[in-house]
Design a protein around this motif. Structure first.
Motif, PDB file in Angstrom:
ATOM      1  N   ARG A 105      20.410   3.283  14.398  1.00  8.89           N
ATOM      2  CA  ARG A 105      18.942   3.274  14.344  1.00  8.89           C
ATOM      3  C   ARG A 105      18.444   3.923  13.044  1.00  8.89           C
ATOM      4  O   ARG A 105      17.527   3.407  12.400  1.00  8.89           O
ATOM      5  N   LEU A 106      19.070   5.023  12.633  1.00  5.94           N
ATOM      6  CA  LEU A 106      18.686   5.681  11.372  1.00  5.94           C
ATOM      7  C   LEU A 106      18.934   4.751  10.180  1.00  5.94           C
ATOM      8  O   LEU A 106      18.129   4.682   9.249  1.00  5.94           O
ATOM      9  N   ARG A 107      20.073   4.031  10.235  1.00  4.58           N
ATOM     10  CA  ARG A 107      20.390   3.106   9.143  1.00  4.58           C
ATOM     11  C   ARG A 107      19.343   1.998   9.079  1.00  4.58           C
ATOM     12  O   ARG A 107      18.859   1.643   7.993  1.00  4.58           O
ATOM     13  N   GLU A 108      18.953   1.471  10.264  1.00  5.09           N
ATOM     14  CA  GLU A 108      17.943   0.408  10.294  1.00  5.09           C
ATOM     15  C   GLU A 108      16.593   0.911   9.793  1.00  5.09           C
ATOM     16  O   GLU A 108      15.882   0.191   9.096  1.00  5.09           O
ATOM     17  N   GLU A 109      16.236   2.150  10.160  1.00  3.30           N
ATOM     18  CA  GLU A 109      14.962   2.706   9.700  1.00  3.30           C
ATOM     19  C   GLU A 109      14.969   2.904   8.190  1.00  3.30           C
ATOM     20  O   GLU A 109      13.975   2.620   7.514  1.00  3.30           O
ATOM     21  N   ALA A 110      16.091   3.391   7.654  1.00  6.79           N
ATOM     22  CA  ALA A 110      16.198   3.575   6.204  1.00  6.79           C
ATOM     23  C   ALA A 110      16.102   2.226   5.501  1.00  6.79           C
ATOM     24  O   ALA A 110      15.458   2.098   4.447  1.00  6.79           O
ATOM     25  N   GLU A 111      16.744   1.185   6.079  1.00  9.52           N
ATOM     26  CA  GLU A 111      16.683  -0.148   5.483  1.00  9.52           C
ATOM     27  C   GLU A 111      15.250  -0.673   5.504  1.00  9.52           C
ATOM     28  O   GLU A 111      14.777  -1.244   4.524  1.00  9.52           O
ATOM     29  N   ALA A 112      14.538  -0.469   6.623  1.00  6.19           N
ATOM     30  CA  ALA A 112      13.152  -0.937   6.720  1.00  6.19           C
ATOM     31  C   ALA A 112      12.267  -0.222   5.701  1.00  6.19           C
ATOM     32  O   ALA A 112      11.396  -0.837   5.076  1.00  6.19           O
ATOM     33  N   ARG A 113      12.485   1.087   5.510  1.00  5.15           N
ATOM     34  CA  ARG A 113      11.706   1.825   4.506  1.00  5.15           C
ATOM     35  C   ARG A 113      12.006   1.297   3.105  1.00  5.15           C
ATOM     36  O   ARG A 113      11.105   1.128   2.285  1.00  5.15           O
ATOM     37  N   GLY A 114      13.295   1.029   2.823  1.00  4.73           N
ATOM     38  CA  GLY A 114      13.673   0.490   1.517  1.00  4.73           C
ATOM     39  C   GLY A 114      13.056  -0.879   1.286  1.00  4.73           C
ATOM     40  O   GLY A 114      12.568  -1.177   0.189  1.00  4.73           O
ATOM     41  N   GLN A 115      13.055  -1.727   2.325  1.00  4.41           N
ATOM     42  CA  GLN A 115      12.447  -3.055   2.198  1.00  4.41           C
ATOM     43  C   GLN A 115      10.948  -2.941   1.970  1.00  4.41           C
ATOM     44  O   GLN A 115      10.391  -3.650   1.129  1.00  4.41           O
ATOM     45  N   ALA A 116      10.283  -2.035   2.685  1.00  5.19           N
ATOM     46  CA  ALA A 116       8.835  -1.872   2.526  1.00  5.19           C
ATOM     47  C   ALA A 116       8.502  -1.411   1.108  1.00  5.19           C
ATOM     48  O   ALA A 116       7.544  -1.897   0.496  1.00  5.19           O
ATOM     49  N   ALA A 117       9.290  -0.489   0.572  1.00  5.79           N
ATOM     50  CA  ALA A 117       9.044   0.003  -0.786  1.00  5.79           C
ATOM     51  C   ALA A 117       9.252  -1.111  -1.809  1.00  5.79           C
ATOM     52  O   ALA A 117       8.473  -1.252  -2.765  1.00  5.79           O
ATOM     53  N   LEU A 118      10.303  -1.917  -1.606  1.00  8.33           N
ATOM     54  CA  LEU A 118      10.561  -3.022  -2.532  1.00  8.33           C
ATOM     55  C   LEU A 118       9.460  -4.073  -2.439  1.00  8.33           C
ATOM     56  O   LEU A 118       8.977  -4.579  -3.463  1.00  8.33           O
ATOM     57  N   GLN A 125       6.396  -3.610  -1.603  1.00  9.42           N
ATOM     58  CA  GLN A 125       5.187  -3.086  -2.234  1.00  9.42           C
ATOM     59  C   GLN A 125       5.297  -3.153  -3.759  1.00  9.42           C
ATOM     60  O   GLN A 125       4.347  -3.543  -4.446  1.00  9.42           O
ATOM     61  N   ALA A 126       6.470  -2.792  -4.303  1.00  6.69           N
ATOM     62  CA  ALA A 126       6.659  -2.836  -5.758  1.00  6.69           C
ATOM     63  C   ALA A 126       6.527  -4.267  -6.281  1.00  6.69           C
ATOM     64  O   ALA A 126       5.882  -4.512  -7.307  1.00  6.69           O
ATOM     65  N   LEU A 127       7.137  -5.239  -5.569  1.00  4.75           N
ATOM     66  CA  LEU A 127       7.073  -6.637  -6.002  1.00  4.75           C
ATOM     67  C   LEU A 127       5.645  -7.167  -5.906  1.00  4.75           C
ATOM     68  O   LEU A 127       5.180  -7.906  -6.784  1.00  4.75           O
ATOM     69  N   PRO A 177      -0.839  -4.212   7.595  1.00  4.17           N
ATOM     70  CA  PRO A 177      -1.952  -3.386   7.111  1.00  4.17           C
ATOM     71  C   PRO A 177      -1.702  -2.776   5.736  1.00  4.17           C
ATOM     72  O   PRO A 177      -2.599  -2.711   4.912  1.00  4.17           O
ATOM     73  N   SER A 178      -0.446  -2.369   5.445  1.00  2.00           N
ATOM     74  CA  SER A 178      -0.178  -1.682   4.184  1.00  2.00           C
ATOM     75  C   SER A 178      -0.323  -2.623   2.986  1.00  2.00           C
ATOM     76  O   SER A 178      -0.570  -2.184   1.876  1.00  2.00           O
ATOM     77  N   LEU A 179      -0.150  -3.924   3.205  1.00  2.00           N
ATOM     78  CA  LEU A 179      -0.226  -4.865   2.089  1.00  2.00           C
ATOM     79  C   LEU A 179      -1.519  -5.669   2.111  1.00  2.00           C
ATOM     80  O   LEU A 179      -1.863  -6.315   1.132  1.00  2.00           O
TER      81      LEU A 179
END
Ligand SMILES: [Zn+2]
Length: 108
Positions: free
Chosen positions: A8-21, A23-25, A97-99
């Motif tokens: 679950r922690l790995r999936e949450e970290a992956e989701a945060r990384g995807q959200a950051a990417l 947003q950057a793109l 909402p964030s995008l």
């Protein structure tokens, strides 16, 4: 910490990384259109072509002599189906909402 918690922690970290990417793109896309407006489909074609180029580049780091070490094995046919499915899903998805407020700053 058990296996389920670690996963679950790995999936949450992956989701945060995807959200950051994402947003950057997204910011880079709208910034580019602010500097030089393009017809909407020309802009989206460039974005799609860039995803293809990024796939080729990152896959080349995971080829017959992997230089990365994460264990991913590129499967271009299967990976393309997966990317097409993400593209199709995003076309009909309600904006998160964030995008949702980002396009207000740009013009397509
Ligand atoms: Zn890797």
């Amino acid at each position: 910490m058990n296996l389920h918690q670690r996963e679950r922690l790995r999936e949450e970290a992956e989701a945060r990384g995807q959200a950051a990417l994402e947003q950057a793109l997204t910011l880079a896309f709208w910034d580019a259109l602010e500097r030089g407006p393009l017809p909407p489909m020309a802009a989206l074609e460039a974005a799609a072509r860039t995803v293809g180029t990024l796939y080729r580049q990152i896959a080349s780091l995971h080829g017959p002599a992997p230089r990365c070490g994460c264990g991913w094995q590129p499967e271009p046919d299967e990976d393309l189906i997966r990317l097409e499915a993400m593209l199709a899903a995003a076309l009909i998805e309600r904006p998160r909402p964030s995008l949702a407020d980002l396009p207000v700053a740009g013009r397509a």
